[in-house]
Design an enzyme around this catalytic site. Sequence first.
Site, mmCIF file in Angstrom:
data_model
loop_
_atom_site.group_PDB
_atom_site.id
_atom_site.type_symbol
_atom_site.label_atom_id
_atom_site.label_comp_id
_atom_site.label_asym_id
_atom_site.label_seq_id
_atom_site.Cartn_x
_atom_site.Cartn_y
_atom_site.Cartn_z
ATOM 1 N N HIS A 1 46.244 44.059 58.797
ATOM 2 C CA HIS A 1 47.438 43.211 58.736
ATOM 3 C C HIS A 1 48.282 43.278 60.019
ATOM 4 C CE1 HIS A 1 46.143 42.977 54.694
ATOM 5 N NE2 HIS A 1 46.745 44.049 54.233
ATOM 6 N N ASP B 1 42.287 38.399 54.927
ATOM 7 C CA ASP B 1 43.437 39.234 55.269
ATOM 8 C C ASP B 1 44.629 38.483 54.703
ATOM 9 O OD1 ASP B 1 45.803 40.214 56.548
ATOM 10 O OD2 ASP B 1 44.518 41.229 58.004
ATOM 11 N N HIS B 2 45.153 38.971 53.592
ATOM 12 C CA HIS B 2 46.128 38.132 52.874
ATOM 13 C C HIS B 2 47.403 37.890 53.686
ATOM 14 C CE1 HIS B 2 48.031 41.956 51.535
ATOM 15 N NE2 HIS B 2 49.097 41.228 51.285
HETATM 16 N N1 LIG Z 1 44.343 45.423 43.955
HETATM 17 C C1 LIG Z 1 44.975 44.962 45.027
HETATM 18 O O1 LIG Z 1 46.190 44.711 45.018
HETATM 19 C C2 LIG Z 1 44.232 44.731 46.290
HETATM 20 C C3 LIG Z 1 42.864 44.875 46.348
HETATM 21 N N2 LIG Z 1 42.192 44.608 47.491
HETATM 22 C C4 LIG Z 1 40.734 44.742 47.549
HETATM 23 O O2 LIG Z 1 40.146 43.989 46.496
HETATM 24 C C5 LIG Z 1 38.973 44.614 46.023
HETATM 25 C C6 LIG Z 1 39.113 44.854 44.530
HETATM 26 O O3 LIG Z 1 40.197 45.705 44.310
HETATM 27 P P1 LIG Z 1 40.733 46.010 42.858
HETATM 28 O O4 LIG Z 1 40.660 44.822 42.008
HETATM 29 O O5 LIG Z 1 42.036 46.679 43.054
HETATM 30 O O6 LIG Z 1 39.694 47.085 42.343
HETATM 31 P P2 LIG Z 1 39.387 47.497 40.846
HETATM 32 O O7 LIG Z 1 38.778 48.839 40.914
HETATM 33 O O8 LIG Z 1 40.560 47.301 39.981
HETATM 34 O O9 LIG Z 1 38.314 46.415 40.372
HETATM 35 C C7 LIG Z 1 37.095 46.276 40.982
HETATM 36 C C8 LIG Z 1 36.169 45.388 40.189
HETATM 37 O O10 LIG Z 1 34.849 45.738 40.539
HETATM 38 C C9 LIG Z 1 34.169 46.207 39.379
HETATM 39 N N3 LIG Z 1 33.308 47.340 39.702
HETATM 40 C C10 LIG Z 1 33.674 48.547 40.154
HETATM 41 N N4 LIG Z 1 32.599 49.313 40.362
HETATM 42 C C11 LIG Z 1 31.528 48.572 40.013
HETATM 43 C C12 LIG Z 1 30.130 48.800 39.984
HETATM 44 N N5 LIG Z 1 29.629 49.955 40.372
HETATM 45 N N6 LIG Z 1 29.330 47.803 39.582
HETATM 46 C C13 LIG Z 1 29.863 46.605 39.193
HETATM 47 N N7 LIG Z 1 31.173 46.345 39.199
HETATM 48 C C14 LIG Z 1 31.979 47.308 39.598
HETATM 49 C C15 LIG Z 1 35.246 46.623 38.415
HETATM 50 O O11 LIG Z 1 34.721 46.622 37.120
HETATM 51 P P3 LIG Z 1 35.439 47.438 35.937
HETATM 52 O O12 LIG Z 1 36.581 46.569 35.520
HETATM 53 O O13 LIG Z 1 34.382 47.538 34.932
HETATM 54 O O14 LIG Z 1 35.867 48.760 36.507
HETATM 55 C C16 LIG Z 1 36.248 45.542 38.679
HETATM 56 O O15 LIG Z 1 35.838 44.342 38.082
HETATM 57 C C17 LIG Z 1 38.840 45.899 46.830
HETATM 58 O O16 LIG Z 1 37.987 45.648 47.913
HETATM 59 C C18 LIG Z 1 40.252 46.154 47.319
HETATM 60 O O17 LIG Z 1 40.259 46.900 48.505
HETATM 61 C C19 LIG Z 1 42.832 44.166 48.611
HETATM 62 C C20 LIG Z 1 44.191 44.008 48.641
HETATM 63 C C21 LIG Z 1 45.006 44.295 47.483
HETATM 64 O O1 LIG Z 2 46.625 45.240 51.714
HETATM 65 C C1 LIG Z 2 47.590 45.895 51.343
HETATM 66 O O2 LIG Z 2 48.790 45.306 51.387
HETATM 67 C C2 LIG Z 2 49.841 45.804 50.586
HETATM 68 C C3 LIG Z 2 51.100 45.180 51.149
HETATM 69 O O3 LIG Z 2 50.988 43.792 51.035
HETATM 70 P P1 LIG Z 2 52.288 42.902 50.906
HETATM 71 O O4 LIG Z 2 51.782 41.511 50.892
HETATM 72 O O5 LIG Z 2 52.958 43.310 49.631
HETATM 73 O O6 LIG Z 2 53.140 43.219 52.081
HETATM 74 C C4 LIG Z 2 49.920 47.309 50.606
HETATM 75 O O7 LIG Z 2 50.875 47.752 49.658
HETATM 76 C C5 LIG Z 2 48.584 47.869 50.228
HETATM 77 O O8 LIG Z 2 48.634 49.290 50.348
HETATM 78 C C6 LIG Z 2 47.497 47.328 51.112
HETATM 79 O O9 LIG Z 2 46.236 47.707 50.589
#
Ligand SMILES: NC(=O)C1=CN([C@@H]2O[C@H](COP(=O)(O)OP(=O)(O)OC[C@H]3O[C@@H](n4cnc5c(N)ncnc54)[C@H](OP(=O)(O)O)[C@@H]3O)[C@@H](O)[C@H]2O)C=CC1
Ligand SMILES: O=C1O[C@H](COP(=O)(O)O)[C@@H](O)[C@H](O)[C@H]1O
Length: 583
Positions: free
Chosen positions: A339, A276-277
Site C-alpha cells: 500500500h 491492492d485495495h
Molecule cells: N480479511 C481481510 O480483511 C483481508 C484479507 N486479505 C487477503 O484475502 C485473503 C483471504 O483472507 P481472509 O478471508 O481473511 O482469510 P480467511 O482465513 O478468513 O478465509 C480464507 C478462505 O480460504 C479457505 N481456506 C483456508 N484454507 C484452505 C484450504 N487449505 N483449502 C481450501 N480452502 C481453504 C477458508 O475456508 P474455511 O472457511 O473453511 O476456513 C476461507 O474460505 C488472504 O490472502 C488475505 O491476505 C487482504 C486484505 C484484507
Molecule cells: O491490507 C491491509 O490493510 C488494512 C488497512 O486498510 P484500510 O483500507 O483500512 O486502511 C490493515 O489494517 C491490514 O492490516 C492490512 O492487511
Amino acid sequence: MTKKATSGAAKRGAATPSTKKAAPAATTPARKTAGTEKPASARSVRAAVDQKEAAQDVGVAQPGAGTRKSRKRVPPAVPGGDGHNPFRAHMRRNRAPEPATLVIFGATGDLARRKLLPAVFGLWQDGLLGSAFNIVGVGRQAMTDEEFKDYALTALKESKETDAILPGNLEKFRELLYYEYGDFSGDEVYDLVGRELDRAEEAHGGRKNALFYLSTPPSLFEPISSGLGRLGLADESEGWRRLVIEKPFGRDLASARALNDAIHTVWDESQVYRIDHYLGKETVQNLMAIRFGNAIFEPLWNRGYVDHVQITASEDLGLEGRAGYYEEAGVVRDMLQNHLMQLFALTAMEAPAAFDADAIRDEKVKVLRAVKEIPRGRVKSVAVRGQYGPGTMDGEKVPGYRQEPNVKPNSPTPTYVAVKLEVDNWRWQGVPFFLRTGKRLPKKVTEIAVVFKRPPLGIFPGGLERNVLAFRIQPDEGVSLKFSSKTPGQEMVLREVVMDFRYDAFGAQLESPYSRLLLDAMLGDATLFPREDEVDHAWQLVSGILEAWDGVNAPEFPNYTSGTWGPEAADELIGPDRRWRRL
Ligand SMILES: NC(=O)C1=CN([C@@H]2O[C@H](COP(=O)(O)OP(=O)(O)OC[C@H]3O[C@@H](n4cnc5c(N)ncnc54)[C@H](OP(=O)(O)O)[C@@H]3O)[C@@H](O)[C@H]2O)C=CC1
Ligand SMILES: O=C1O[C@H](COP(=O)(O)O)[C@@H](O)[C@H](O)[C@H]1O
C-alpha cells in the site's frame, strides 16, 4: 527482473491439459443433499430477464436497479441541473461488463464475507454488472447451494459495507449464487467450477467469461492457479478468463518471483489482476486527477519547490485477532511493500503518456527503479521499526502486541515502520520521501503531505512556515493547502491558514475500493492493479529491511506505547529540521 510471460497463447496452450472438463458425471461429489439441483432453465430464465432488463438500458433498468447508500444524499445543484445525479452517471462509465461468472475461491472467509460479497451486491444493485451475471462461491466446506445462499445473505445483512438494501433485492440476488467445494489440490473442484461455467453459457449469450478471485490464504494461490490451468480454465477460446489475486503477493522477493513464474506458466500477465485495495480508494485515484488534471500543481512538483514528502498510514486498531497472519508478515509485508509503495509511486511518478494501464504502470515502475537501494547495511540509517506496548486508547487500556492472543511472548514482529526513500532522478534528487505506518497509533488516518520549501527570505515578522499540500486519503477525505496569511489588524503578522476541499462537497459517500476494483477487473481494466514488475521492484526495495529485521529480536521492543505516534527514533529519522505531521 522477473521474466515476462512469453506469448500468452503459447503459454496457455502449453498448459492446457487434456483432462479439460473430463468425465463430469463421474467426478460429481455426493453433495447438494438438500435437493438443490439447479435446473438449467431456472438459471436461463433469470439470466434472460436480466438480459432483457439490461438491454433496455444498461444504465437504468438493471436487476436490482436502485440507489446506493452513497446516493441517499442529494448532491448540490449543478449548473443547468435537473435532478440528474452526476455521480451515478460517472460510476456507470461508458460500458458494462460482458455477461460473466465471478468465481470466488475462499468464499466462506472473512474477506469474502465482510467486503467482497457486499461489494458485488452493491454493484449488482446499481445495475453495473452487465446483462447477465452470477457468482460461484468455492470453498472446502461441504455446503449446498441453498446453504451458501443463506450464508451469503446473512453476510450481506451483517456487513457494515453493504449498501442500503432495496426491497426484494436480496431475494433476487440470492438467485445468482451457487456453491462448489472440494480439495484445492485436486482436480475435482476445478472440474465442478468448469461445469458451472458450462451451465451459465446459454444465459451468458454463448460466452463463458469468468473472473476467478483468489480470496484464500496465499499458500493456495499457486495451487488454485495451477488447478485452473490443468482443467483448461485459463484458456480464453470460449470467453475471457481473468485471475484476481489477493495480497500478500509473496512473502519476499524470491517467493514473489516464484509465484509470478508459477502463475505465468498458466496465465498471461494480461489476465492477472493483483489486488491492492488502496488503489481502489477514490482519494488515491484523485491524486492522479489533481496532479495531471490541473496546471497549477505540476510546475511545483519537483526538487525546486518541494522540501520533502510524508506518507502516513496510521491505524488505531491493534491485531484484531490476526496473529496467525501478522506474526508471519509484520508491518513491512502487511503495509509497506504494497500500500505505501503504491502511494509513493503515484506521488512521485512522471505524467503518463495516457490514462491507461500500461502507461501508468510504466511510470510507476520507472520511479520505483529510481529509488536508491536499501541494502541491509543502509537499513539502520534510513529505517526505524517499532512494536507497540500496552497503553490507553480512547480512555481504555489496551494490551501490548506481545500480550495479544497467539503472539509469542518475545515476538520480534514489528508493528510500526518509518522509512526514508531517496529518489535518484532529475525531479526528486535531494527530496526525501518519508513513509510511516503502524498499528495502535492515536488515530486511523492515511495522508500524503507534500511539504514545500520555506520562502527564501522573511520580510514579515513571524516564522517562515512551509506550505503543505495534504491529500487526506481517509477518513475525512479531501485535500488541503496550508499557507501563511496576514492576521487581521494593524501589524503585518502572519499566521498559517488552511484552504480545504472536502469530498462530502460532492454529496456522495465514497465507493468501497473493492467495488471499484471488482468492476474494473470485470471490464478488463488493469490500470489500478499492480503489474508484475511493480510488485517485483517494491519487493526489491524492502528486501534489505526484511533481511535486517526478520526474526531478529529488537532488544528495545516494545518501543512505543499504544496510543502514541510510534518510536522516538522515527523523529530522529525525519529530523532535525523536519517534523512528522501531527494528524
Ligand atoms: N480479511 C481481510 O480483511 C483481508 C484479507 N486479505 C487477503 O484475502 C485473503 C483471504 O483472507 P481472509 O478471508 O481473511 O482469510 P480467511 O482465513 O478468513 O478465509 C480464507 C478462505 O480460504 C479457505 N481456506 C483456508 N484454507 C484452505 C484450504 N487449505 N483449502 C481450501 N480452502 C481453504 C477458508 O475456508 P474455511 O472457511 O473453511 O476456513 C476461507 O474460505 C488472504 O490472502 C488475505 O491476505 C487482504 C486484505 C484484507
Ligand atoms: O491490507 C491491509 O490493510 C488494512 C488497512 O486498510 P484500510 O483500507 O483500512 O486502511 C490493515 O489494517 C491490514 O492490516 C492490512 O492487511
